[in-house]
Design a protein around this motif. Structure first.
Motif, PDB file in Angstrom:
ATOM      1  N   MET A  46       6.519 -23.820   4.162  1.00  0.00           N
ATOM      2  CA  MET A  46       6.806 -22.396   3.980  1.00  0.00           C
ATOM      3  C   MET A  46       7.039 -21.743   5.337  1.00  0.00           C
ATOM      4  O   MET A  46       6.666 -22.276   6.380  1.00  0.00           O
ATOM      5  N   ASP A  47       7.643 -20.544   5.310  1.00  0.00           N
ATOM      6  CA  ASP A  47       7.863 -19.785   6.542  1.00  0.00           C
ATOM      7  C   ASP A  47       6.536 -19.442   7.197  1.00  0.00           C
ATOM      8  O   ASP A  47       5.515 -19.210   6.522  1.00  0.00           O
ATOM      9  N   LEU A  48       6.558 -19.379   8.502  1.00  0.00           N
ATOM     10  CA  LEU A  48       5.358 -19.018   9.259  1.00  0.00           C
ATOM     11  C   LEU A  48       4.865 -17.621   8.868  1.00  0.00           C
ATOM     12  O   LEU A  48       3.659 -17.342   8.904  1.00  0.00           O
ATOM     13  N   LYS A  49       5.805 -16.763   8.482  1.00  0.00           N
ATOM     14  CA  LYS A  49       5.445 -15.385   8.142  1.00  0.00           C
ATOM     15  C   LYS A  49       5.073 -15.210   6.672  1.00  0.00           C
ATOM     16  O   LYS A  49       4.821 -14.078   6.223  1.00  0.00           O
ATOM     17  N   ALA A  50       5.018 -16.309   5.912  1.00  0.00           N
ATOM     18  CA  ALA A  50       4.669 -16.203   4.492  1.00  0.00           C
ATOM     19  C   ALA A  50       3.190 -15.828   4.349  1.00  0.00           C
ATOM     20  O   ALA A  50       2.335 -16.348   5.083  1.00  0.00           O
ATOM     21  N   PRO A  51       2.850 -14.937   3.417  1.00  0.00           N
ATOM     22  CA  PRO A  51       1.446 -14.571   3.189  1.00  0.00           C
ATOM     23  C   PRO A  51       0.634 -15.781   2.739  1.00  0.00           C
ATOM     24  O   PRO A  51       1.107 -16.609   1.956  1.00  0.00           O
ATOM     25  N   LEU A  52      -0.586 -15.887   3.230  1.00  0.00           N
ATOM     26  CA  LEU A  52      -1.468 -16.985   2.856  1.00  0.00           C
ATOM     27  C   LEU A  52      -2.171 -16.669   1.536  1.00  0.00           C
ATOM     28  O   LEU A  52      -2.442 -15.501   1.221  1.00  0.00           O
ATOM     29  N   VAL A  53      -2.449 -17.733   0.779  1.00  0.00           N
ATOM     30  CA  VAL A  53      -3.102 -17.575  -0.527  1.00  0.00           C
ATOM     31  C   VAL A  53      -4.550 -18.021  -0.415  1.00  0.00           C
ATOM     32  O   VAL A  53      -4.851 -19.051   0.202  1.00  0.00           O
ATOM     33  N   ASN A  54      -5.412 -17.272  -0.993  1.00  0.00           N
ATOM     34  CA  ASN A  54      -6.839 -17.588  -0.938  1.00  0.00           C
ATOM     35  C   ASN A  54      -7.106 -18.989  -1.503  1.00  0.00           C
ATOM     36  O   ASN A  54      -6.612 -19.349  -2.576  1.00  0.00           O
ATOM     37  N   GLY A  55      -7.869 -19.779  -0.751  1.00  0.00           N
ATOM     38  CA  GLY A  55      -8.236 -21.111  -1.201  1.00  0.00           C
ATOM     39  C   GLY A  55      -7.253 -22.199  -0.847  1.00  0.00           C
ATOM     40  O   GLY A  55      -7.515 -23.386  -1.118  1.00  0.00           O
ATOM     41  N   ALA A  56      -6.109 -21.845  -0.273  1.00  0.00           N
ATOM     42  CA  ALA A  56      -5.082 -22.843   0.038  1.00  0.00           C
ATOM     43  C   ALA A  56      -5.510 -23.710   1.221  1.00  0.00           C
ATOM     44  O   ALA A  56      -6.253 -23.269   2.098  1.00  0.00           O
ATOM     45  N   LYS A  57      -5.024 -24.950   1.220  1.00  0.00           N
ATOM     46  CA  LYS A  57      -5.191 -25.818   2.379  1.00  0.00           C
ATOM     47  C   LYS A  57      -3.946 -25.659   3.229  1.00  0.00           C
ATOM     48  O   LYS A  57      -2.828 -25.923   2.778  1.00  0.00           O
ATOM     49  N   VAL A  58      -4.116 -25.218   4.471  1.00  0.00           N
ATOM     50  CA  VAL A  58      -2.982 -24.800   5.287  1.00  0.00           C
ATOM     51  C   VAL A  58      -2.935 -25.605   6.585  1.00  0.00           C
ATOM     52  O   VAL A  58      -3.959 -25.808   7.247  1.00  0.00           O
ATOM     53  N   GLU A  59      -1.742 -26.050   6.923  1.00  0.00           N
ATOM     54  CA  GLU A  59      -1.495 -26.751   8.180  1.00  0.00           C
ATOM     55  C   GLU A  59      -0.421 -25.996   8.952  1.00  0.00           C
ATOM     56  O   GLU A  59       0.601 -25.595   8.377  1.00  0.00           O
ATOM     57  N   ILE A  60      -0.637 -25.793  10.234  1.00  0.00           N
ATOM     58  CA  ILE A  60       0.384 -25.177  11.077  1.00  0.00           C
ATOM     59  C   ILE A  60       1.374 -26.262  11.484  1.00  0.00           C
ATOM     60  O   ILE A  60       0.994 -27.285  12.057  1.00  0.00           O
ATOM     61  N   VAL A  61       2.647 -26.046  11.180  1.00  0.00           N
ATOM     62  CA  VAL A  61       3.693 -27.026  11.479  1.00  0.00           C
ATOM     63  C   VAL A  61       4.183 -26.822  12.907  1.00  0.00           C
ATOM     64  O   VAL A  61       4.592 -25.720  13.287  1.00  0.00           O
ATOM     65  N   THR A  62       4.138 -27.893  13.699  1.00  0.00           N
ATOM     66  CA  THR A  62       4.663 -27.889  15.067  1.00  0.00           C
ATOM     67  C   THR A  62       5.650 -29.042  15.207  1.00  0.00           C
ATOM     68  O   THR A  62       5.939 -29.754  14.238  1.00  0.00           O
ATOM     69  N   SER A  63       6.144 -29.248  16.408  1.00  0.00           N
ATOM     70  CA  SER A  63       7.103 -30.335  16.621  1.00  0.00           C
ATOM     71  C   SER A  63       6.496 -31.697  16.342  1.00  0.00           C
ATOM     72  O   SER A  63       7.225 -32.676  16.170  1.00  0.00           O
ATOM     73  N   LYS A  64       5.180 -31.795  16.296  1.00  0.00           N
ATOM     74  CA  LYS A  64       4.519 -33.072  16.017  1.00  0.00           C
ATOM     75  C   LYS A  64       4.426 -33.364  14.526  1.00  0.00           C
ATOM     76  O   LYS A  64       4.068 -34.475  14.125  1.00  0.00           O
ATOM     77  N   THR A  65       4.738 -32.388  13.696  1.00  0.00           N
ATOM     78  CA  THR A  65       4.681 -32.566  12.242  1.00  0.00           C
ATOM     79  C   THR A  65       5.958 -33.257  11.773  1.00  0.00           C
ATOM     80  O   THR A  65       7.061 -32.845  12.139  1.00  0.00           O
ATOM     81  N   PRO A  66       5.854 -34.321  10.940  1.00  0.00           N
ATOM     82  CA  PRO A  66       7.055 -35.069  10.527  1.00  0.00           C
ATOM     83  C   PRO A  66       8.152 -34.193   9.925  1.00  0.00           C
ATOM     84  O   PRO A  66       9.334 -34.396  10.191  1.00  0.00           O
TER      85      PRO A  66
END
Length: 637
Positions: A46-66
């Motif tokens: 999802m977009d970096l600016k997308a609102p987060l949802v309560n209870g979600a498991k979230v990973e920040i995507v960087t250049s190291k992410t496949p």
């Protein structure tokens, strides 16, 4: 109000309601925020600016992410379209998907782009990157989306919107003065897009239909670092040098002619390589218990209706009529093998029965997708069909894997990848039959300890299949071997065998290939070896180079001895310099050169040169020939 999200390390973070991935990354640290490109929320990108949802498991995507490389390329495709619209305001934009190793974007322009336009467009792209423009998503209703793109004068986008299924979310992205229809996600700012290259231009019909408008397609690629891009461009140059179409012409292996479109003519040298491949596979057939058969190339259309090919494959078949009967050129061998199986009664003791067939096949491929030897209209497969009991599937699978490994080791292919392709939308049989077939293949792979990925919907119309990809010398993946489980064709041809209890059973049919199309495999092999075939495959294994006329008599004797041992040798007795002869043999990629002067002729020796290893020194003739015979016999790489 606050929400709580779980990070990849299972730690929890509390944030205000409405917080975005940007807020999460910034709260963790400035360095992460600077590197952030997007988020993965419960596995969804999802977009970096997308609102987060309560209870979600979230990973920040960087250049190291496949997944980040596809994200970068997708956003760079939009960057390309933005630059084109700035430079050519009257251009109409089509679509710009990510493809293997890059992306493209299609444009409807009055005058097609030329290679000279690419540096100008690329420079404009870099200006947009330097401006650091925010990329903003907007969800739209269908009517609003149509009205917006109509007002923008973008008819192709209007057509795309009209084709989006009812109920699907329609979204667009703006970056400054550019707006595009897209599902996303995208990088948050154009400043994130720094390493890219526009590569080529081609014509492309809108939606791939030759009845539609011809568009101008620009291909490009993007990477995270300049080194990655430089390495990629270097591989492309190497691939260009290895292009089998180029080498096939230079080495005199094959040619194409407009009188038979997309159908190769193999010259003597190419035929030699082709036949050596067939001979190798035939030897393995004997070892692994296959029986070779020959079946007709043209058969009544009724056969193809029984098999299901007429219903599911007719657009790719060639038809003809004789004596008021309609016939078809065979695109596959399997129906003919079913006819042969059905000519006599079989007991469970006869199974498995393995029919192998090098019959020539014909399939109509659109001229826009044919490509050298790798996509042709007439070809031969190392094709086989195994009729077995359901209980024998695992054992046949294990034997197939052994055969596969032996072949790929011989050619030096490494890094085999395996995928299970499951039921397509257009198919024969019930869900229960497909469940059994897919389950049998998955179970066999699991028991063999072979990891695999799923290709949903990519199976054949009559059964699922396992596909085997190998990596060539440039680490490019090629799909070669396949194994398909087919419960349907034995049913449609009413094939039976007598079981141990005397009742009738229905055999399972396994479709399998190792090299696949021999034409395609030969194209892959040419590029894998850069045309320098191993000695056992080389059209000319030895070229004999006398230095003086006095050495010609012994050189002729060497030629005779080599040929008597089955070695493919030739004699270059031209009045040319040795340097010129060696260079010509090197260009022809002959494995061994035997230089013969007065001393060699007198001593019965040869001065041996190898195309890669250079000067191997003076050797006794008998010793060299014996070594080469062993190298060829063992099919050394």
């Amino acid at each position: 109000m606050t929400i709580e999200v779980r990070l990849p390390d299972d730690s929890l973070r509390q944030l205000p309601e409405g917080a975005t991935g940007t807020d999460l990354a910034g709260g963790i640290g400035a360095r992460l925020l600077d590197a952030a490109l997007a988020i993965k929320a419960d596995g969804k990108l999802m977009d970096l600016k997308a609102p987060l949802v309560n209870g979600a498991k979230v990973e920040i995507v960087t250049s190291k992410t496949p997944e980040s490389l596809e994200l970068i390329r997708h956003s760079t495709a939009h960057l390309l379209a933005h630059a084109v619209k700035r430079l050519y305001p009257n251009a109409r934009v089509g679509i710009g998907p990510v493809i293997e190793d890059g992306f493209y974007y299609d444009f409807w322009v009055e005058k097609p782009f030329t290679p000279e336009d690419l540096p100008v467009i690329e420079a404009e792209m870099r200006k947009i990157v330097a401006e650091g423009i925010e990329v903003v998503r907007e969800d739209l209703g269908r009517d609003a989306a149509v009205a917006r793109f109509e007002a923008m004068g973008e008819p192709l986008k209007v057509e795309v919107v009209s084709g989006i299924p009812s109920g699907d979310i329609i979204s667009g992205y703006s970056q400054g003065d550019f707006y595009d229809l897209c599902r996303g996600p995208h990088v948050p700012n154009t400043a994130k897009l720094k390493v890219f290259k526009l590569q080529s231009i081609a014509g492309a019909y809108w939606k791939g239909d030759e009845k539609n408008q011809m568009l101008s397609r620009i291909y490009g690629t993007a990477f995270h670092t300049q080194k990655e891009l430089d390495d990629h461009l270097k591989r492309l140059e190497e691939a260009k040098a290895r292009d089998h179409r180029k080498l096939g012409k230079e080495l005199g292996l094959f040619s194409f002619h407009p009188e038979a479109p997309a159908s190769p003519f193999f010259h003597p040298k190419g035929t030699q390589v082709y036949n050596e491949l067939v001979t190798y596979v035939r030897e393995l057939y004997f070892k692994y218990g296959y029986s070779e058969v020959i079946t007709p190339q043209i058969m009544d259309v009724a056969l193809w209706k029984t098999s299901g090919h007429y219903e599911n494959f007719a657009d790719s078949m060639y038809f003809t009529t004789a004596e008021e009967r309609e016939y078809a050129m065979k695109p596959m061998n399997c129906p003919g093998h079913c006819l042969m199986f059905g000519t006599q009664k079989h007991s469970y003791r006869d199974l498995p029965l393995r029919f192998a067939d090098f019959g020539r096949l014909h399939r109509y491929e659109r001229s826009g997708v044919t490509h050298g030897l790798t996509r042709v209209r007439t070809f031969c497969q190392d094709d086989a069909h195994i009729y077995c009991t359901p209980e024998q599937i695992k054992a046949e699978m294990a034997s197939f894997l052994d055969l596969l490994k032996e072949v790929y080791d011989t050619f030096g292919f490494e890094g085999t990848r395996v995928a299970l392709s499951t039921r397509p939308e257009k198919r024969l049989g019930t869900d229960e039959i497909w469940d059994a077939a897919e389950g049998a293949l998955a179970e066999a792979l699991n028991e063999a300890g072979i990891p695999f990925t799923l290709n949903p919907g990519e199976g054949a119309f009559y059964g699922p299949k396992i596909e085997f990809q190998v990596l060539d010398a440039l680490k490019r993946p090629w799909q070669l071997g396949t194994l398909q489980v087919d419960y349907m064709m034995p049913q449609r041809f009413d094939l039976n065998y007598t079981q141990a209890d005397g009742t009738e059973g229905r055999p399972v049919m396994l479709h399998r290939a190792i090299l696949g199309s021999l034409e395609r495999f030969m194209g892959i092999l040419i590029e894998h070896t850069a045309g320098a075939f191993p000695a056992w495959l080389a059209p000319t294994q030895v070229t004999i180079l006398p230095i003086t006329d006095r050495a010609n008599a012994f050189a002729t004797e060497v030629l005779a001895q080599a040929k008597a041992l089955g070695i493919r040798a030739d004699l270059d007795a031209r009045n040319e310099s040795l340097k010129a002869k060696i260079r010509e043999a090197q260009l022809a990629k002959v494995p061994y050169m035997l230089v013969i002067g007065d001393r060699e002729a007198e001593a019965g020796t040869v001065s041996v040169r190898h195309r890669h290893r250079g000067d191997l020194g003076v050797q006794p003739l008998d010793g060299f020939l014996a070594t080469l015979v062993a190298e060829v016999k063992d099919r050394q790489r």
